[in-house]
Design an enzyme around this catalytic site. Structure first.
Site, short mmCIF file in Angstrom:
data_model
loop_
_atom_site.label_atom_id
_atom_site.label_comp_id
_atom_site.label_asym_id
_atom_site.label_seq_id
_atom_site.Cartn_x
_atom_site.Cartn_y
_atom_site.Cartn_z
N ASP A 195 -23.36 -19.45 -7.05
CA ASP A 195 -22.83 -20.30 -6.17
C ASP A 195 -23.54 -21.72 -6.25
O ASP A 195 -23.29 -22.62 -5.86
CB ASP A 195 -22.76 -20.16 -4.64
CG ASP A 195 -24.08 -19.61 -4.00
OD1 ASP A 195 -24.67 -18.67 -4.76
OD2 ASP A 195 -24.53 -20.16 -3.12
N ASP A 199 -27.99 -28.14 -5.33
CA ASP A 199 -28.87 -27.01 -4.07
C ASP A 199 -30.16 -27.16 -4.33
O ASP A 199 -30.78 -26.08 -4.85
CB ASP A 199 -28.10 -25.94 -4.11
CG ASP A 199 -27.03 -25.86 -2.77
OD1 ASP A 199 -27.17 -26.38 -1.89
OD2 ASP A 199 -26.06 -25.02 -2.92
P1 AMP Z 1 -27.59 -22.20 0.17
O1 AMP Z 1 -28.84 -21.33 0.23
O2 AMP Z 1 -27.83 -23.46 0.65
O3 AMP Z 1 -27.09 -22.33 -1.30
O4 AMP Z 1 -26.42 -21.38 0.96
C1 AMP Z 1 -26.00 -20.19 0.72
C2 AMP Z 1 -24.78 -20.03 1.75
O5 AMP Z 1 -25.29 -19.99 2.96
C3 AMP Z 1 -23.46 -20.86 1.68
O6 AMP Z 1 -22.50 -20.43 2.02
C4 AMP Z 1 -24.23 -22.05 2.93
O7 AMP Z 1 -22.86 -22.70 3.41
C5 AMP Z 1 -24.69 -20.96 4.10
N1 AMP Z 1 -25.59 -21.57 4.89
C6 AMP Z 1 -26.81 -21.95 4.72
N2 AMP Z 1 -27.27 -22.32 6.00
C7 AMP Z 1 -26.44 -22.28 6.73
C8 AMP Z 1 -26.44 -22.55 8.05
N3 AMP Z 1 -27.31 -23.21 8.80
N4 AMP Z 1 -25.15 -22.50 8.81
C9 AMP Z 1 -24.01 -21.86 7.97
N5 AMP Z 1 -24.15 -21.54 6.74
C10 AMP Z 1 -25.13 -21.87 6.39
MG MG Z 2 -25.84 -23.09 -2.22
#
Ligand code: AMP
Ligand code: MG
Length: 492
Positions: free
Chosen positions: A258, A268
């Site tokens: 992702d 990201d």
């Molecule tokens: P990431 O680690 O930023 O790539 O996020 C992985 C997944 O977790 C993605 O679907 C993000 O939208 C979700 N995500 C990360 N942090 C949060 C948060 N604080 N609240 C809701 N979803 C989150």
């Molecule tokens: Mg992500």
């Protein structure tokens, strides 16, 4: 800066082509308003290039827009659905804390996503609060802009807006929203989502959309092969991108599917960081205990992720599954060769070499081995070679290194270009500065603890043109004596 109807003259020219995809790809979702938005970082040159009016956006009304309290003219906010292999496990994800406002059409007619990251809960939030902390958003701002300065395709950062609301992590932290600018937010995981949750028509709609948006030349190709061309082109762009990461010592840290774009931009910035001492096993992320996303593994993971993209595309490649699999495998197999070609070309330039000779790879590998054995700083070794300042580096006086140096000099002597030309090539290929971990931390600490953004601004300034080699940049190239074990954190 508002007109008679209270409309902000910010220069928005928003379109919403993503909303034209089948419904399953997104959910309409407005950002959740915050208490007291305040812009703490704003990227004026980027705003100008997007046709946005910096002054208007930096006003209170502008801050309200960048915090999601006010919807910009023409925006149709939505949260995107996607899936992703996280550390090898497939999960349904989606924008859990981000909202796409729309696509800004720039004065040159380019289309870029404007996304608010940290904009509140969405249907994809699962257990999360939809929010982001100030520190990590400033960190993404600094590192993404540094990557841009280094000439590496990346999402950009237009602004960081503090929300005036605390968020709860291990401790209470100030909340913030990042305004992220991207060629698009289409991910390998978006295709995995289409394959898993949609019909072949949905998958085709996404592939056609991606072709049109990112590969308009390939889009002209007719028949089923256009999807094979899409796969091949993404493989090329990702091979080129990851080669660039390797060449500057960038460790992404969370190369889940992702977090890999179809546009070929870096996306990201969670636990990413730049390597100091050269070591392929370098890992910064606190959760990457197995070293899956270690520096040296990035090309393999890139190829693994692209195999997941290829799998998702199978129904579009050929109606006969066996043939589709063959086409997909052949495409993914080209990654390693392409990566190596791009990486070698970049390494030659870092060493001032203009044209290929068969022994170049061995020459390069031998230098890297010496750097690893003698714990040499990656960036600064290339700088020392560029400016012939080896004294004081860990390699100086080492017999094997002196022999290597002589061979390298012979290699340079064999080419028809002058020493000056080789030196210039090296200057242009070896950055004077990277966002050193201690410098990034210093900037974040001043901002988070004292509300002092000057340290960050100065850092951003030296990082904006890393190939300038100014005296001011030399100070930022210094590596701290005690190389503490730097740790980074995900999803913060
Ligand atoms: P990431 O680690 O930023 O790539 O996020 C992985 C997944 O977790 C993605 O679907 C993000 O939208 C979700 N995500 C990360 N942090 C949060 C948060 N604080 N609240 C809701 N979803 C989150
Ligand atoms: Mg992500």
């Amino acid at each position: 800066m508002t007109d008679t109807q209270g409309k902000l003259e910010a220069g928005w020219h928003l379109d919403n082509s993503y909303a034209g995809l089948p419904d399953l790809f997104y959910t309409r979702q407005d950002p959740v308003p915050v208490r007291s938005p305040q812009i703490v970082a704003f990227n004026e040159p980027l705003a100008a290039s997007l046709g946005l009016n910096a002054q208007a956006l930096m006003s209170d009304e502008g801050a309200a827009e960048l915090a999601g309290n006010r919807i910009p003219e023409g925006a149709q906010p939505l949260a995107q659905a996607y899936a992703g292999h996280q550390f090898g496990h497939l999960t349904m994800l989606g924008d859990g804390r981000a909202v796409l406002l729309g696509e800004q059409v720039t004065p040159e007619g380019k289309r870029v996503d404007i996304q608010l990251k940290g904009a509140g809960r969405t249907p994809y939030s699962r257990g999360g609060d939809g929010r982001a902390a100030l520190g990590p958003m400033l960190r993404e701002y600094i590192i993404s802009e540094a990557m841009h300065g280094l000439g590496i395709p990346t999402t950009r950062s237009l602004a960081v807006t503090s929300t005036g609301q605390a968020i709860t992590r291990e401790e209470e932290l100030p909340g913030a929203i990042l305004t992220r600018v991207a060629a698009s937010h289409i991910r390998v995981g978006t295709f995995q989502f289409a394959r898993g949750a949609g019909t072949t028509d949905d998958l085709r709609a996404l592939a056609d959309y991606t072709l049109q948006r990112h590969y308009p030349d390939a889009d002209l190709a007719s028949g089923e092969n256009r999807y094979l061309i899409l796969l091949q082109e993404v493989i090329k762009r990702q091979a080129a991108l990851i080669a660039k990461w390797q060449l500057v010592g960038f460790v992404h840290g969370v190369m889940n599917t992702d977090n890999m774009t179809l546009s070929g931009e870096t996306i990201d910035y969670g636990p990413c960081a730049f390597m100091d001492t050269y070591d392929p096993a370098t890992v910064f992320s606190s959760i990457d205990s197995q070293g899956r996303y270690a520096y040296g593994n990035q090309p393999y993971i890139g190829s693994w992720n692209l195999a997941r993209l290829a799998e998702a595309l199978l129904p579009l490649l050929h109606e006969d599954e066996e043939q589709a699999v063959k086409m997909a495998e052949n495409a993914v197999e080209t990654f390693a060769g392409l990566f190596n070609e791009y990486w070698l070309a970049g390494m030659r330039a870092k060493l001032g070499i203009f044209r290929e000779e068969p022994e170049d790879e061995a020459l390069i590998e031998e230098l890297l081995d010496l750097m690893k054995t003698h714990r040499a700083d990656y960036t600064n070794t290339f700088l020392a070679l560029t400016f012939d300042r080896l004294e004081g580096t860990p390699l100086h006086g080492i017999e094997e290194f002196e022999a290597w140096h002589a061979r390298w000099q012979e290699r340079l002597g064999r080419q028809s270009e002058t020493k000056e030309a080789a030196h210039q090539l090296m200057r242009d290929s070896n950055p004077a500065v990277i966002p050193r971990n201690h410098r990034v931390e210093e900037a974040l600490e001043a901002a988070e603890q004292d509300g002092d953004y000057e340290v960050m601004h100065q850092l951003l300034q030296v990082l904006a043109d890393p190939y300038a080699h100014t005296p001011e940049q030399a100070e930022y190239a210094v590596v701290p004596e005690s190389t503490f074990r730097y740790r980074t954190y995900c999803g913060t």
